[in-house]
Design a protein around this motif. Structure first.
Motif, PDB file in Angstrom:
ATOM      1  N   SER A 131       0.259  -1.227  -0.351  1.00 10.35           N
ATOM      2  CA  SER A 131      -0.021   0.067  -0.440  1.00 10.35           C
ATOM      3  C   SER A 131       1.067   0.955  -0.083  1.00 10.35           C
ATOM      4  CB  SER A 131      -1.046  -0.012   0.910  1.00 10.35           C
ATOM      5  OG  SER A 131      -1.828  -0.827   0.919  1.00 10.35           O
ATOM      6  N   LEU A 132       1.950   1.438   0.604  1.00 13.36           N
ATOM      7  CA  LEU A 132       3.154   2.651   1.256  1.00 13.36           C
ATOM      8  C   LEU A 132       3.088   2.700  -0.751  1.00 13.36           C
ATOM      9  CD1 LEU A 132       4.477   4.299   2.419  1.00 13.36           C
ATOM     10  CD2 LEU A 132       6.064   3.057   2.894  1.00 13.36           C
ATOM     11  N   ASP A 133       3.659   1.541  -1.104  1.00 12.84           N
ATOM     12  CA  ASP A 133       4.504   1.778  -2.624  1.00 12.84           C
ATOM     13  C   ASP A 133       3.371   1.967  -3.940  1.00 12.84           C
ATOM     14  OD1 ASP A 133       6.220   1.163  -4.815  1.00 12.84           O
ATOM     15  OD2 ASP A 133       4.712  -0.092  -5.428  1.00 12.84           O
ATOM     16  N   VAL A 134       1.859   1.856  -3.482  1.00 11.06           N
ATOM     17  CA  VAL A 134       1.170   2.397  -4.699  1.00 11.06           C
ATOM     18  C   VAL A 134       0.594   3.947  -3.885  1.00 11.06           C
ATOM     19  CG1 VAL A 134      -1.843   2.327  -5.303  1.00 11.06           C
ATOM     20  CG2 VAL A 134       0.051   0.436  -4.328  1.00 11.06           C
ATOM     21  N   LEU A 135       0.484   4.555  -2.988  1.00 10.87           N
ATOM     22  CA  LEU A 135       0.396   6.056  -2.468  1.00 10.87           C
ATOM     23  C   LEU A 135       1.522   5.985  -2.912  1.00 10.87           C
ATOM     24  CD1 LEU A 135      -1.061   5.773   1.036  1.00 10.87           C
ATOM     25  CD2 LEU A 135      -2.249   7.011  -1.340  1.00 10.87           C
ATOM     26  N   SER A 136       3.295   5.977  -2.531  1.00  9.32           N
ATOM     27  CA  SER A 136       3.936   6.582  -3.308  1.00  9.32           C
ATOM     28  C   SER A 136       3.789   7.034  -4.493  1.00  9.32           C
ATOM     29  CB  SER A 136       5.420   6.082  -3.011  1.00  9.32           C
ATOM     30  OG  SER A 136       5.252   5.342  -1.485  1.00  9.32           O
ATOM     31  N   ARG A 137       3.743   6.331  -5.303  1.00  7.46           N
ATOM     32  CA  ARG A 137       3.587   6.372  -7.322  1.00  7.46           C
ATOM     33  C   ARG A 137       2.361   7.393  -7.585  1.00  7.46           C
ATOM     34  NH1 ARG A 137       5.699   1.970 -10.102  1.00  7.46           N
ATOM     35  NH2 ARG A 137       4.926   3.037 -11.865  1.00  7.46           N
ATOM     36  N   ALA A 138       1.270   6.819  -6.528  1.00  4.47           N
ATOM     37  CA  ALA A 138       0.336   7.968  -6.493  1.00  4.47           C
ATOM     38  C   ALA A 138       0.589   9.402  -6.814  1.00  4.47           C
ATOM     39  CB  ALA A 138      -1.155   7.304  -6.276  1.00  4.47           C
ATOM     40  N   LEU A 139       1.600   9.542  -5.389  1.00  5.52           N
ATOM     41  CA  LEU A 139       2.000  11.717  -4.806  1.00  5.52           C
ATOM     42  C   LEU A 139       2.667  11.696  -6.283  1.00  5.52           C
ATOM     43  CD1 LEU A 139       1.974  10.898  -1.020  1.00  5.52           C
ATOM     44  CD2 LEU A 139       0.747  12.383  -2.648  1.00  5.52           C
TER      45      LEU A 139
END
Length: 339
Positions: free
Chosen positions: A92-100
């Protein structure tokens, strides 16, 4: 009032001939992420493992949905939205980082904190409606990706009313997870289609490229206007036909402008991204749609691994340079514009 949902529409068509395959295709379908998800395996090292590979791929999608969906009360995202902060799994951290990252690249035209505005319109749900101006203004004030802080494995929302919604990137990530499971199982040729978000694994078993039809954005029957030949890529489209409703002849689609709070109107009717990984394709399809034709083509020209197909409201089609030789128009009512 007409309504169209992602559950009923597939934006990309696959023209498949599997001559030369050493195995019969093995397929499975499940309803996940609010849409119909199809996976078909056409080639793998041990065909007897196909059912297990499909099960592992779908399980990875289901597990991701339970981490990231704002519609599941105990998901990691729902906890953050409710409490203002929360702990994230590495995925989830990876997805949020990619989204940002995409939010930064697009100067906020893609914004993962758009949840309050999305919920207000409810497009694609039974509660879809045109909000009052004051409601839209209030919701827009909560959208600010710079208010989402990631530190260690913790996410914090620093703006009152802000809500995370990863709907514009989650299907892409799900396709990447499914592809990883298939590769680990020895799959060499497959199609992952998550409600029109397509991830191709390899090419056809005979060694040729897949042929993908690009949908007419004005035709709910699913007619295609062009064919793209490609392999081992993600092909993801954002368009005005995916989820929408109409009131008094006005079309309200689901791609919302974070600045105005209304659906984006910039002449683009559909924008398709062709790139290597699906999470990038999914996020960029929304971001570049909102940025508009010129900015989208400029972005593709500056990024070697990203190509775009744009259909505008004048029946014009624009392409980035990297896919010109593999793209063919099939509908004479649409015109390829050479730039």
């Amino acid at each position: 009032m007409k309504k169209n949902t992602a559950l009923a529409l597939i934006s990309i068509f696959l023209f498949i001939s599997c001559k030369g395959s050493s195995m019969e295709p093995v397929s499975s379908t499940e309803i996940l992420l609010g849409t119909s998800c199809f996976i078909t395996i056409y080639g793998m090292e041990k065909p007897s493992n196909a059912d297990a590979a499909l099960s592992a791929a779908f399980n990875s999608i289901d597990e991701m949905e339970h981490r990231l969906s704002m519609n599941i009360s105990d998901s990691e995202i729902s906890v953050i939205n409710r409490e203002g902060h929360g702990t994230l799994s590495p995925d989830s951290l990876d997805v949020l980082s990619r989204a940002l990252g995409i939010a930064n690249e697009s100067a906020g035209r893609f914004d993962p904190t758009i949840g309050t505005l999305v919920s207000l319109w409810g497009i694609g749900s039974n509660g879809q409606h045109i909000p009052e101006d004051y409601e839209i203004e209030s919701a827009v004030a909560t959208v600010d990706y710079s208010a989402l802080d990631l530190e260690g494995n913790t996410a914090t929302l620093n703006k009152e009313g802000a809500q995370i919604d990863l709907g514009a990137i989650a299907k892409g990530h799900a396709a990447d997870l499914a592809k990883r499971e298939l590769l680990d199982a020895g799959v060499t040729s497959a199609i992952i289609n998550l409600g029109g978000n397509v991830q191709l694994l390899g090419g056809k078993p005979d060694g040729s490229a897949w042929r993908i039809g690009i949908q007419d954005p004005r035709d709910s029957r699913g007619q295609y206007i062009a064919v793209l030949e490609t392999e081992d890529t993600a092909v993801v489209t954002s368009g005005i036909y995916e989820r929408y409703f109409e009131v008094d002849g006005v079309h309200y689609h689901h791609i919302l402008d974070p600045d105005t709070g209304y659906p984006v109107w910039n002449g683009v009717e559909s924008l398709t991204i062709v790139t290597s990984d699906s999470i990038t394709a999914d996020g960029l399809s929304t971001a570049l749609f909102a940025m508009g034709r010129e900015a989208a083509l400029e972005y593709a020209a500056a990024h070697d691994n990203v190509d775009v197909i744009i259909v505008d409201d004048q029946s014009n089609v624009y392409l980035s340079e990297g896919i010109r030789d593999s793209f063919r128009m099939t509908d004479p009512d649409f015109h390829l514009i050479e730039e």
